[in-house]
Each structure stands twice: as structure tokens, then as C-alpha cells.
Design a protein around this motif. Structure first.
Motif, mmCIF file in Angstrom:
data_model
loop_
_atom_site.group_PDB
_atom_site.id
_atom_site.type_symbol
_atom_site.label_atom_id
_atom_site.label_comp_id
_atom_site.label_asym_id
_atom_site.label_seq_id
_atom_site.Cartn_x
_atom_site.Cartn_y
_atom_site.Cartn_z
ATOM 1 N N GLY A 19 0.792 -1.222 0.000
ATOM 2 C CA GLY A 19 0.000 0.000 0.000
ATOM 3 C C GLY A 19 0.821 1.266 0.000
ATOM 4 N N GLU A 20 2.159 1.135 0.008
ATOM 5 C CA GLU A 20 2.971 2.342 -0.014
ATOM 6 C C GLU A 20 3.249 2.728 -1.452
ATOM 7 O OE1 GLU A 20 4.346 3.037 4.145
ATOM 8 O OE2 GLU A 20 4.743 4.124 2.290
ATOM 9 N N GLU A 21 3.034 3.984 -1.772
ATOM 10 C CA GLU A 21 3.351 4.374 -3.138
ATOM 11 C C GLU A 21 4.850 4.624 -3.270
ATOM 12 O OE1 GLU A 21 1.474 6.053 -1.092
ATOM 13 O OE2 GLU A 21 2.264 8.062 -0.905
ATOM 14 N N PHE A 22 5.350 4.480 -4.488
ATOM 15 C CA PHE A 22 6.781 4.583 -4.714
ATOM 16 C C PHE A 22 7.300 5.994 -4.587
ATOM 17 C CE2 PHE A 22 7.754 0.391 -5.577
ATOM 18 C CZ PHE A 22 9.087 0.277 -5.914
ATOM 19 N N VAL A 23 6.571 6.917 -5.142
ATOM 20 C CA VAL A 23 7.020 8.302 -5.091
ATOM 21 C C VAL A 23 6.302 8.975 -3.932
ATOM 22 C CG1 VAL A 23 7.042 10.495 -6.301
ATOM 23 C CG2 VAL A 23 7.418 8.393 -7.548
#
Lengths: 410, 329, 312
Positions: C136-140
Motif C-alpha cells: 500500500g505504499e506508493e513509490f514516489v
């Protein structure tokens, strides 16, 4: 007596392998899993895993389970080729899926052609693969850059913007996206004026000089093939300049979770964005189930990269089932016999035989912040029909002819 | 040193080389197509690293843009094979000449500098080549690169090699590259090589002794560029794909790493380093996506415990063993 | 008719002037980002003579710590607190790095230092991927600037983001602080002595090893500060360190190794060149910085302010 029982047991045991404990179908996937663009790979791999688990739970394909591998192509063709060869020669996969970067897509696709393995393209958007570099050992599940641009032209031509500019990443995808768009736009609306083009290098950290150039030229609207992290930084840097109040923006690949979530409530309203798939639409069961399953498992909403990869796995299932075997040549023949339609969360897609491209509709809309989700979603969604934007009959004939010629020349 | 010892030592070396040669000749039968492929990659990297090490290990110049000459060789060969002549030998020959020329031109400017400034300038030239490969789309295919490079069959008189076959290419590459590495070995053990080493140790003193240091450095640069270009030319028909990534500084960094890993003060170090690095990366990346931390830790431990590289360390161990052996005088 | 013509002419002149002013300001902002990252590298190289390839990774850690502090620990209220704590954390990482690893290779040739610090880059890369790359963590990762700095001010009729003015202010303040610290303070004199006369200093009973450790920590802190300052504008994402390290080295080399004022001068030149280049010769913006380095190094082989060692 014991001899007969023993023989009986041996016979049963010898035949058990043939009855369902068959070798699994192996799928080798490669995506960009690291760096600024790694979000695409993460989505893709998650979706593949979801699809495979669903398929295996409901009986597999032709009674066989499917198993998938994943490696990081790092956007480097050399690595992509290495991974592809590893999958084909060492792991003996039956099919390949991916990759993310277009250059890697071209390189890996050629490897698949050499070794006669099918590649399901789910993220590389270069239309070169279904055009000048076409060969039958690959199938593109996603709408490529050509379709995106043409759809954009259809969507934007009726709107009142005459003076256009472009800002996009300086590589072949960006350039071809703009060229196709403006060519089609001029066709539909001959009075458009091009004020200029800006090409920051891919993954530029600082867009300010470009923003200033836009302000200076003062166009009505801008076409921007910027994607992923670049769109995030561009929007963040452009906001203090009030750029979005002065100029209308159209991002053909902007409505991806990788952009919408980081920008969050800073996203200005009314920007035109397109996505190959947007999770709020269509409102029907298949999509809702997919979104729910994906969210529950991965704690995020599926981006279009996730959905395309998911659709890719299901395409493979449909193709194998139609052919009745996992043999490469048989599958190609089966798919080319007549257009193969299969169900995906975004609706029914059709894989056509001429260029091995899935004809799908392209979705455009305007951004609006949603309290419910905590990031912007699309409103006023319009769907541009796939048939309208794919390559025409003559273009397809050319593609096939050039493929035959290239093969002869070897 | 006792005369008997020396003779035994050099006989031993030749026996070792012969054994290696036999192993390399029969290897493909045992390792399958994938590892044969990997072996060719190792050969190419080994040649590339050896040519680089001519500059670092023997002349004391850290070239951080060596990948540029590799890429020039690769692109030249690719274009020649695709557009001009379907003859691998000719294509390779011409590509080598082109890379040598480019290396001499760049080298002329680079050898005016020293140490890290030299390294940065080689980096800059490497990036300029990258930019050209990236932007000159009509020639190089831009960032999409050139795909479908043909590998036409090679007529060797008595037999024909089908170069699109991985096993045949293995032997082709093996012969070409071992000969090249042999030539490099002769170069570093010649008087020219001795001069280079003296320049590496102390450029000032070398110049006081009448050597025109810059000319020697430039020749060294040219030779390194020539063999790097050869490695590239062998790479192109094998990989059948070239792209600007081949000139990017990260590829140059890879060459530096591999050489230091193997040990830059020995001739065979870079070869060993290439093999170790490529095999390690292949192995680790199959099992985990967290290969970076593994490789990074390996490198750190390396520098602390084996700063002379793998071969350097093993040489030390052998030396210790030899001097401790209880041979009565 | 004539007065109207004269009026519109004047307006156009003012327009041209304001364009130039904005361009110069853009160049300075770009330069400040470069300088903020490169300053730490320059100090470390000047005093300890070590090539820290991993400096970009420290910059990245600064950005990620800023993100972490803002989002996870809810420091949203106070951006400036983040700006103090994120670099401090990176400084601690730097201290640890120096003490455990780098100490051992001071005497080693530069290429070995390169290899080891490259290993550190790889390790930090995966650590960041693990810590900030979960489900659930976005990359940017987006780091919001404080509200009062997220609008723009009007300069000669053009909007200019106030955050950029803040960056320019930070950059010049830092340059001044470094100058004062190294040239004028007591600590600075110790550092200068350690750079050139460390045997003497040792003989006087001063723990030079600790000075080196602290200097490296300072360099790391500055790198982290660069990251924390850049994060609201450029976002935090894995790999941002590797992108920036080459530019960093170019700034330091063009300026002259060991010269912090050289780094500032080089940053200003490069910043202005990049911005003007993009304005006028956009096709080749990829390559300006390298061409500049080629030109500078060919005329001044030791960089702009570098110290000359024997020629041969």
C-alpha cells in the motif's frame, strides 16, 4: 495374491501423476521493480499474483495450476534479455509477461521471437511492437501510445482549444505520443496552432525552466505524455505558479494511482486525464470484485498497470483454453482464427489477429478531489471507442507485409 | 631463487592454462544453453575488464567511461551487420578500428589530466556518447535501440559456424577473446608494459627519466579502447540488441567494480572478477528481489578483508603457504 | 499615436528585463539545490580526502526521513522541526558509517573507497525499499511544504514560488555559515589543521580521528539537509540519490576539489547554464553539464579553485 495386489498398487501409483498432478504452467514476468518507476512493477506483479491465485483456486487452466516468477528488469534492456533467457532456457517457462520499459519490451520481444515463446505485453506502451517491429510471438493487452493519442485527439477536438503546446519526456514514447496526437488533432480540427514543444529528459528533477517557458508562450492547452513520478513532480512544481489556472492540461497517462495518490488533495480540479483503466468505472460486478479483492490484499486501489497485467493473465487463460494446449504455435493459430474476446475488470476486450493488439476503449475524464478516497478521481468520464483509434486496415496490411519481408531477409 | 623452483613454477603455470583451456572447450556440453549464454557474457566482460585494467592496474589511470568504447564497438558492428555487410569478421574489424579512433580522440584530451579529474573527464565523454546514442534516432534507434541484429553464418573454410546458435557463438567468442587477452598479456609484459608500470608508480620520476608520459598514456588509452570496442563488437551479434544503456556511466561503473573485485594488480584479476560478479548476480537475483543489500554487503566486506581483490588475496595465501612450507635448503 | 507606441515599447522592455530576472533567479535556485547537496561532499573531500560515492544516498535518506517525520510521526505542524531533525538523523547515520566502515580505508587508494561506498549505496537502497516500500505504499512519496511557503510571490509581474526564495535563502545562509565555521571559528581552525597537518595535530594531543568522524558526520548532515529541503519540490523516491550523485561530483570537481567556495561558484555557473540551456538550446539539455565540465577541466585542470600540484 500379494503379487497381484502389489501390481495393482504399482499400476495405480504409476498412473496417478497423469491424473491431475500435472506440471504447472510456468509464467515468467518481468517489470521495473526499483527506482522512481518501480510503482508500475509493484502493481503489475501484485496483479499477476492475484490473478494466478484466483485461477488456481477455481481449477487452474486445463486442469493445471499456474505458477509465476518475477524479476526486476531495472529498465535496462541487457538485464531484460538476461532475465528472458533465464526464464526460457533455465526455468523453462511456457510464457512471458511484462515488461515495463519500452526499450526492454522491444529487446525481450525479440528474444521471445528467437526462442518461439509467447510474450504477453502488459505495460510497455510503445506502438512499435504492434507496428514496425511486429511479430506473432507477442500479444499486447493494453492500449498503446498510438491509441491513447488518437483517443485524446477525438476527446479534445470538440473542446475550444486552438493554441497547443507539448511537454513530455524526451524519449521515443513521449515523442510518438505527441506526434500521433497532433497529427490526428489537425485532421479533426485544421485550425489548431502549435506554439512549441518541450522535452525535459525522463525523470528530470526540476521542471521550473520548462514551466517558465510555458508561461511565456501562454498556450490554450497542453498535451503532456509525462507519466508516473514525473507527473507528480511536475504538478507539484507547477502549482505555485498557478499554471493550471492559466492553461488546460491533458495527460494521456496521468490517471494512475502512482500519480493521483502522491499528489492527493493538491490535485487541481478539471485537468483532463486519461487512463487505460480507472477503478471507479465500469460499475459492474467483475470490476467491483477485482477492486475489492485487490484492495483487501494489497491495501491500495488497483492502477491501470495492475489491471492490464491482471487482464494479461486472463487473456493467456482464454487463449490456452481456446487452443486446448499450451503449445505456442497452436495458441497463435487459435487466437488468430477469429478475434478472441475475454472478460476483464474493464469490460470485454477483443484481441485481434492482425497486429495482436487488444482493442479496448480509452477512458478520458476530468480530475476532481474525492474526500472518500483521499485523492483525486475522474468525473465526466467519456469512453472513446477502441475501433475508432486503432490502426486502420491499410496500416495493418503494411505491418504484416513488413514482417514477412523482415523474416525473409534473415 | 633456486633455478629448479623457477622452472617448476612456469611449467605449473602452463599446465594450469592447459587445464583451463580443456575445461572451457568442453564446458558447453555439460552446462546447457543458458549457462553457455552466461559464459559468453562472462568472456565479453572479461575482455572488457582486462582492457580497462590496462589503464587502471598498469597505467594508474581510472577510466570511468570505458563503456563508451564498448558501446561504440557494439553499435558500429550492429549497424554494419544490419545495413552494410552481413559478414561478422569484417564488421568486427571495422568496428574495432572505429572504437580505436574514438578512444584516441577522447584520450588525447583526457591524458592531460590526472587522478579524479581524469576519471571525471572520461565520465563526461562517456555521457556525451550516451547523449549521441540517445538523440541520434535515425542512426542509433534512439532510446529504443537497435533490435534484430543478424548473426550471419561464418564460413571458416573447413566448417561453417551458425552464429545464431549459442553453442557455436561460444566457441567463436572463446577463440577471439582468449587470443585478445593473450595479446593484452604480451603487451603488459613487454617493455612497453614496464614503462606503463613505472608511470603508474610515479609519473614525475618517469618523466624525469625522459619518458614522454602523455604519449604512453595515450597509447595505453588507445589500446584499451580498441579492445573494449572489440568486446562490444563481439557483444552485438550475440545479444542481437544494442541500446544507449550500454554507454551509461553505470555500465562503466560495473567494469570498474568487476576489475577491483578481481584485483587490479594482477593480470587475471579482472577475468576472475567478471566471472564472480556475473554468476553472483545471476544466482542472487533468482532468489530474492533484495539482491542489492546482499551485493552491497559483499562489496563492503570485500574492501575490508580483501582489498587486493580475489586474485590478490589468493596470491597472498599461496605465497604464505609456499614460504611456510618445510622444504629443507 | 506616438505616446501609445512609446508606452507599449516600454512595457515590452520591462517584460524582457523581468524575463531575464526570472531566468537568473531560476538559475540561482537550481544552483542552490546543487550546492546544498554538493557542499557536504566537498567538505568531506577537502578535509578527509575521501571519495564518498554514497553521498547521494545520504541525500535520499534526508528526503525519506523528512517524509517519515511528516507523515508517520505527524510533525505536519512544523516543517522547520522536520528540517532540523531529518538532517540530524542523517548525520547520525554518517557518524556510524564513518566509525564502522570508512575509518578503515582512509589510507586506501581512491578506487577502493569508491568500491566500498558503492556497496553502501546498495545497502541503503534496499533498506529504504524495505522500510518505505511495504504494502500500500506508493513509490514516489510526497512531502508537503508548509502552507505559507507553497504559494508564489510576484516578481516584476511574474509569479515565482516562495519556496524557491526560501531555498535561495537557505543556500546562501549555508554558504555563509560554512565559510564562517571553517575560516573563523575555533572548530574550523581545528578542521583546517586536520586537513593539512594532521601529524602535527596528533602530536599536540588532539584526537584527529574524532575530528574526521565529526567532519564526516557534518558532511552527511549537509547531504541530508539537501534532501530534506528538496523533498517538498522533488518528492522522495528510491534511486534519487544515484541520479544526483554524478551531478554532485561534477559540481565538486568543476569547483576544485577541497574548495567549498569553488563548489558554490561551480553550482552557480552550472545552474545558470542548465536553465539558460533549457530556454534556448533545449535539444541538448542532457549534455550541457558534461560539456561544461569538459571545457572547464581542459582550461583549468584542477577545477576553478583547485589547488595545483606538480605538472609533468
Amino acid at each position: 495374491m500379494t503379487g497381484i495386489v502389489a501390481l495393482f498398487i504399482v499400476v495405480i501409483w504409476a498412473f496417478t501423476p497423469a491424473m491431475g498432478k500435472e506440471k504447472p504452467i510456468k509464467l515468467g514476468t518481468l517489470f521495473v521493480m526499483s527506482g522512481k518507476l518501480g510503482g508500475y512493477g509493484k502493481s503489475g506483479w501484485q496483479a499477476v499474483q492475484l490473478a494466478i491465485d484466483e485461477i488456481n483456486e477455481s481449477g487452474g487452466i486445463l486442469g493445471r495450476k499456474m505458477v509465476a516468477f518475477n524479476e526486476d528488469e531495472k529498465a535496462k534492456p541487457e538485464i531484460g534479455v538476461q532475465i528472458a533467457k533465464k526464464y526460457i532456457l533455465k526455468k523453462k517457462v511456457d510464457f512471458l509477461l511484462g515488461p515495463t520499459a519500452s526499450s526492454v519490451g522491444l529487446a525481450v520481444s525479440d528474444v521471445c521471437r528467437q526462442y518461439k515463446k509467447i510474450l504477453i505485453v502488459t505495460q510497455s506502451a510503445t506502438d512499435v511492437l504492434t507496428g514496425p517491429q511486429f511479430h506473432p510471438y507477442q500479444f499486447s493487452v493494453l492500449s498503446n501510445a498510438l491509441m491513447q493519442s488518437r483517443a485524446g485527439a477525438h476527446y479534445l477536438a470538440p473542446k475550444p482549444y486552438k493554441r497547443w503546446m507539448c511537454i513530455g519526456p524526451d524519449y521515443s514514447y513521449g515523442h510518438s505520443s505527441w506526434e500521433t496526437f497532433i497529427a490526428k488533432l489537425k485532421e479533426l480540427r485544421p485550425d489548431v496552432e502549435v506554439l512549441g514543444e518541450l522535452w525535459p529528459k525522463l525523470m528530470t528533477p526540476d521542471f521550473t525552466p520548462f514551466i517558465n517557458k510555458i508561461l511565456e508562450a501562454n498556450p490554450d492547452a497542453i498535451w503532456s505524455p509525462l507519466w508516473g513520478g514525473d507527473t507528480v513532480t511536475f504538478i507539484k512544481q507547477a502549482l505555485p505558479f498557478g499554471l493550471f489556472d492559466k492553461v488546460k492540461f491533458a495527460f494521456p497517462v496521468g490517471a494512475s494511482m502512482e500519480v493521483l495518490i502522491p499528489v492527493g488533495k493538491d490535485m487541481p480540479e478539471g485537468i483532463y486525464m486519461s487512463a487505460r483503466y480507472f477503478f471507479t468505472t465500469p460499475e459492474y460486478g467483475r470490476n467491483r470484485r477485482f477492486v475489492k479483492a485487490y484492495y483487501e490484499r494489497f491495501k491500495e486501489y488497483p492502477s491501470y498497470m495492475a489491471e492490464e497485467s491482471y487482464a494479461g493473465v486472463y487473456f493467456l487463460k482464454a487463449a490456452i483454453e481456446r487452443a486446448g494446449t499450451t503449445d505456442t504455435e497452436a495458441i497463435i493459430k487459435a487466437v488468430e482464427r477469429e478475434p478472441l474476446a475475454w472478460e476483464t475488470p474493464e469490460g470485454w476486450k477483443v484481441m485481434r489477429k492482425e497486429d495482436h493488439l487488444a482493442v479496448e476503449d480509452v477512458v478520458w475524464g476530468e480530475t476532481v478531489y474525492s474526500e472518500k478516497y483521499g485523492f483525486a478521481i475522474l468525473k465526466n468520464i467519456e469512453s472513446i471507442q477502441g475501433e475508432l483509434v486503432v490502426r486502420t486496415e491499410e496500416e495493418l496490411k503494411e505491418i504484416r507485409a513488413s514482417y514477412e519481408k523482415r523474416m525473409k531477409g534473415r | 631463487m633456486r633455478p629448479g623452483r623457477t622452472r617448476w613454477h612456469s611449467i605449473g603455470k602452463w599446465v594450469l592454462i592447459a587445464v583451463c583451456a580443456v575445461i572451457l572447450l568442453v564446458l558447453p556440453r555439460f552446462i546447457g544453453e543458458y549457462y553457455t549464454n552466461l559464459a559468453v557474457k562472462i568472456f565479453i566482460m572479461a575482455l572488457l575488464a582486462c582492457s580497462f585494467n590496462l589503464l587502471l592496474g598498469y597505467t594508474g589511470l581510472l577510466s570511468f567511461g570505458q563503456a563508451a568504447y564498448f558501446a561504440v564497438g557494439a553499435y558500429a558492428c550492429a549497424l554494419l551487420l544490419k545495413l552494410v555487410i552481413p559478414n561478422v569478421v569484417l564488421a568486427i574489424l571495422i568496428s574495432v578500428v572505429i572504437s580505436a579512433a574514438v578512444a584516441l580522440v577522447f584520450g588525447y584530451f583526457c591524458v592531460r589530466l590526472t587522478e579524479i579529474y581524469f576519471a571525471m573527464l572520461t565520465l563526461a565523454f562517456g555521457q556525451i556518447v550516451y547523449t549521441i546514442a540517445f538523440k541520434w534516432e535515425s542512426l542509433t534507434g534512439g532510446d529504443n535501440g537497435l533490435a534484430g541484429i543478424p548473426s550471419p553464418p561464418l564460413n571458416c573454410g573447413l566448417f561453417t559456424l551458425d552464429l545464431s546458435n549459442a553453442f557455436h557463438y561460444y566457441y567463436f567468442a572463446l577463440v577471439l577473446i582468449s587470443v585478445s587477452i593473450g595479446v593484452l598479456y604480451l603487451i603488459v609484459n613487454s617493455p612497453f608494459g614496464a614503462t606503463l608500470k613505472s608511470i603508474r608508480e610515479n609519473p614525475e620520476r618517469a618523466s624525469f627519466m625522459g619518458q614522454n608520459v602523455r604519449v604512453f598514456q595515450l597509447i595505453s588509452f588507445g589500446i584499451a579502447g580498441t579492445f573494449s570496442g572489440l568486446a562490444g563488437a563481439i557483444f552485438a551479434p550475440f545479444e542481437k540488441f544494442v541500446s544507449p544503456e550500454l554507454t551509461y556511466w553505470s555500465k562503466s561503473a560495473e567494469i570498474v567494480l568487476v576489475s577491483i573485485l578481481g584485483g587490479i594488480y594482477t593480470f587475471i584479476g579482472p577475468v576472475v572478477g567478471s566471472a564472480v560478479m556475473i554468476l553472483l548476480e545471476d544466482y542472487i537475483s533468482t532468489y530474492t528481489s533484495y539482491w542489492s543489500i546482499f551485493l552491497g554487503t559483499v562489496l563492503i566486506i570485500f574492501v575490508i578483508f580483501m582489498p587486493d581483490g580475489i586474485v590478490g588475496r589468493t596470491n597472498q595465501i599461496f605465497y604464505k603457504l609456499r614460504t611456510q612450507s618445510p622444504i629443507k635448503q | 499615436m506616438l505616446p501609445v507606441a512609446r508606452l507599449s515599447l516600454r512595457r515590452r522592455h520591462v517584460g524582457e528585463l523581468s524575463n531575464i530576472v526570472i531566468q537568473v533567479l531560476n538559475g540561482i535556485t537550481f544552483a542552490m539545490f546543487l550546492y546544498l547537496i554538493a557542499a557536504g561532499l566537498s567538505i568531506v573531500f577537502g578535509v578527509i580526502n575521501i571519495v564518498n560515492f554514497a553521498h547521494g544516498s545520504l541525500y535520499m535518506l534526508g528526503a525519506f526521513f523528512a517524509y517519515g517525520l511528516v507523515h508517520k510521526l505527524n510533525f505536519t505542524g512544523n516543517f522547520f522541526v522536520t528540517l532540523i531533525f531529518a538532517p540530524l538523523l542523517v548525520g547520525l547515520v554518517g557518524l556510524a558509517m564513518e566509525y564502522v566502515l570508512l575509518r578503515r580505508i582512509y589510507k586506501a587508494p581512491h578506487f577502493l573507497q569508491l568500491l566500498m561506498t558503492y556497496g553502501v549505496i546498495l545497502v541503503i537502497q534496499d533498506v529504504v525499499k524495505y522500510v518505505w516500500g511495504g504494502l500500500g505504499e506508493e513509490f514516489v512519496k510526497s512531502v508537503p511544504p508548509p502552507p505559507f511557503l507553497s504559494k508564489s510571490v510576484d516578481i516584476l509581474g511574474h509569479p515565482f514560488p516562495s519556496y524557491y526564495l526560501f531555498t535561495i535563502f537557505c543556500g546562501f545562509s549555508l554558504a555563509f555559515f560554512i565559510w564562517w565555521f571553517i575560516e573563523r571559528s575555533r572548530w574550523g581552525s581545528l578542521i583546517r589543521a586536520a586537513a593539512s597537518q594532521k601529524e602535527m595535530l596528533n602530536a599536540l594531543g588532539i584526537n584527529v580521528k574524532m575530528i574526521y568522524t565529526l567532519v564526516f558526520g557534518l558532511g552527511a548532515l549537509l547531504g541530508g539537509l539537501g534532501g530534506a529541503l528538496a523533498a517538498p519540490v522533488r518528492a522522495a523516491y528510491p534511486g534519487m540519490g544515484v541520479e544526483v550523485i554524478v551531478e554532485c561530483f561534477i559540481v565538486v570537481v568543476v569547483g576544485g576539489l577541497g574548495s567549498v567556495q569553488g563548489a558554490l561558484a561551480a553550482a552557480l555557473i552550472i545552474g545558470q547554464l542548465e536553465v539558460s540551456g533549457i530556454m534556448f538550446l533545449e535539444e541538448f539539455s542532457m549534455v550541457f553539464i558534461y560539456l561544461l565540465m569538459v571545457v572547464v577541466l581542459l582550461y583549468k585542470p584542477r577545477g576553478l579553485f583547485g589547488k595545483k600540484v606538480g605538472e609533468y
